[in-house]
Structure formats: structure tokens, C-alpha cells
Enzyme design. Structure first.
Site, PDB file in Angstrom:
ATOM      1  N   HIS A 137       0.852  -1.177   0.000  1.00  0.00           N
ATOM      2  CA  HIS A 137       0.000   0.000   0.000  1.00  0.00           C
ATOM      3  C   HIS A 137       0.894   1.235   0.000  1.00  0.00           C
ATOM      4  CE1 HIS A 137      -3.923  -1.794   0.452  1.00  0.00           C
ATOM      5  NE2 HIS A 137      -3.561  -2.489   1.512  1.00  0.00           N
ATOM      6  N   CYS A 179      -0.156   2.706  -4.365  1.00  0.00           N
ATOM      7  CA  CYS A 179      -0.865   3.946  -4.670  1.00  0.00           C
ATOM      8  C   CYS A 179       0.012   5.150  -4.336  1.00  0.00           C
ATOM      9  CB  CYS A 179      -2.170   4.022  -3.879  1.00  0.00           C
ATOM     10  SG  CYS A 179      -3.500   3.022  -4.569  1.00  0.00           S
TER      11      CYS A 179
END
Length: 292
Positions: A137, A179
Site C-alpha cells: 500500500h 498507490c
């Protein structure tokens, strides 16, 4: 100005997910360095081509893959289903290219620091390059360990020229599937219609390539069954073109593959029919050709 010194279109199964900070968040000296001997074409002799990285070392190098799938509840990060597919295809691809692959799963920030620091302190004198694949992430400038976020620069610093001497003048390639924000890309419709070798001082930031899965500020998509759009495309293009094309040419094809061949399919309102474009940041100083 001072003169320099020298489409498949295959249908996917599963749903698409994002690697985001929050899924629902809106909002010095005279000694010779390796650079002095780093001017040979693949399989050639030193001094023949100062614009290609030397590839005739005993080893192509180490490829470190950090695959973070499961996160501590305190992070509020979901499980990254599909990332094991990315890790497996990356391991296969870089092994076939000739790298010595190391895989580490579900690493905390402290473990990531210890691992990356340890690899950077190894003797890379016999290696032509270094690769790191980070699957996690993230947000802009941030990559998550399984327990908390950390600045991406705090991981790459170990390989800077002032700290990792045995990789000075050699390419250091980072591929980051994470991301970089919470923006969504709706897409837009288009209408179809010879230099002498001598000792030099190099910038500590030189010879890095950062290949991000998405542009700054945007979500990065990962299919829960088939893996991330970026890693699928990267490994496919490397497998197809590594024997013929220079690395930046390959990465341009990765960009095209992600941009044209994928569109999100999500059960979350507002998350379907979205697009993505990778972002390649290069401080490479020469052309990079994989050995044939």
C-alpha cells in the site's frame, strides 16, 4: 551551457482493488570507482561505448522483492489480494533475466529497513546492477510496511552513491506497485485517425530508475485474481523485449500496455471504468540493455 564530459485485450477475472493509504479516504578522493570501468556494451570490451552500461560482470545482480499483503489492523489497510501473483511473476521474470532473486513477505517498516540496509552493504563489485520490487500500500512519497507508513526516500537512501560504493556508476532499478494518492483517472476519449575514460565524481542520486505503477496523486489498481496492472505489464514486456530493446523503450511499452489494455471493474460506487498510467522517473546516465 557547459559541455558534458563525456494489447492483448484479454478479459480478466476477479475484481480490481487499489493500493492506497486509505481506500475510503477522500480527500570523494582519487581512488578509481566502478564508473571508470563502466563503459562497455553488453558482452563487449571496456571503452567501446561510453553510453551503455557495462553488462559483462560475473553476475547481473540481486533482485530484492518485498511483498506486503497482510497489514496490522492499526493501519486500517486491507489485505492486498492478488499481490502474491505479482510476486510470483516478478520472481520468475527477473530470475530468467539472470538476477539472484530474494523474496521477503509481510515486512514491517523496521524489517524493511534492516533488509534493505543489509542488501546495500553486500559487496556488489561483481554485479552489473541492482533491482528492488516493492509491492505494498502507499500514498504520495510513502510506502507501507505491514505496521505503518514510511517515506519511500528512507528506503532508497541506502543505495545512494555516498553509502553503497560497490554500486556507484551502476544502474539501480526500483519498481514500485503502490498507490500515490486517492485521485481516480476517468480517462479521456480520443479520435483515432568516443569519449576517453577518466576518473569522475558522480552525483549520489545518479544511475537510479524509479518505475512507479501510477502517476503522482493517483490510485494504483490491482486485480484480486490476476495481480496488478503494472506488474503484469512490466513482466510481460520484459519477457517479450529484454533481448532486443533498451530499458526505457521497454518501459514506454509498459506505459502503453497499462494505459490501453486495462479499465477498472469494481463493485464500489464510482470506482468502475477508471484508467491508470505508470510514471517512470529516470536518473540513468547510460542506456541499459539486458545481456543477451
Amino acid at each position: 551551457m557547459a559541455e558534458p564530459h563525456n494489447d492483448n485485450g484479454e478479459r480478466q477475472t476477479g475484481s480490481d482493488d487499489v493500493d492506497a493509504l486509505g481506500f475510503f479516504k477522500m480527500g570523494r578522493g582519487s581512488k578509481k570507482t566502478s564508473e571508470e570501468m563502466d563503459s562497455a556494451p553488453p558482452g563487449g570490451q571496456a571503452g567501446l561505448d561510453p553510453y551503455r552500461y557495462r553488462m559483462d560482470y560475473p553476475c547481473l545482480g540481486t533482485c530484492l522483492i518485498i511483498n506486503n499483503k497482510n497489514f496490522h489492523p492499526s493501519t486500517q489497510m486491507g489485505t492486498r489480494n492478488g499481490t502474491d501473483v505479482d510476486a510470483a511473476i516478478a520472481m520468475k521474470t527477473f530470475s530468467q533475466l539472470g538476477y539472484k532473486v530474494k523474496v521477503a513477505n509481510d515486512q514491517t517498516v523496521d524489517k524493511m529497513h534492516a533488509l534493505i540496509d543489509s542488501v546495500s552493504k553486500e559487496d556488489h563489485s561483481s554485479s552489473a546492477s541492482f533491482v528492488c520490487v516493492l509491492l505494498s500500500h502507499g500514498d504520495e512519497g510513502i510506502v507501507f510496511g505491514t505496521d505503518r507508513p514510511e517515506k519511500f526516500d528512507d528506503f532508497t537512501k541506502y543505495f545512494k552513491g555516498d553509502r553503497c560504493k560497490s554500486l556507484v556508476g551502476k544502474p539501480k532499478l526500483f519498481f514500485i506497485q503502490a498507490c500515490r494518492g486517492t485521485e481516480l483517472d476517468d480517462g479521456a476519449m480520443i479520435e483515432t485517425d568516443s569519449v576517453d575514460c577518466h576518473s569522475e565524481k558522480l552525483p549520489v542520486e545518479a544511475d537510479f530508475l524509479y518505475a512507479y505503477s501510477t502517476a503522482p496523486g493517483y490510485y494504483s489498481w490491482r486485480n484480486t485474481s490476476n495481480g496488478s496492472w503494472f506488474m503484469q505489464s512490466l513482466c510481460e514486456m520484459l519477457q517479450q523485449h529484454s533481448k532486443q530493446m533498451e530499458l526505457m523503450q521497454i518501459m514506454t511499452r509498459v506505459n502503453r500496455r497499462v494505459a490501453l489494455s486495462f479499465e477498472s471493474c469494481s463493485t464500489l460506487p464510482g470506482f468502475s471504468s477508471k484508467k491508470q498510467i505508470p510514471c517512470i522517473v529516470s536518473m540513468l546516465t547510460k542506456d541499459f540493455y539486458f545481456p543477451s
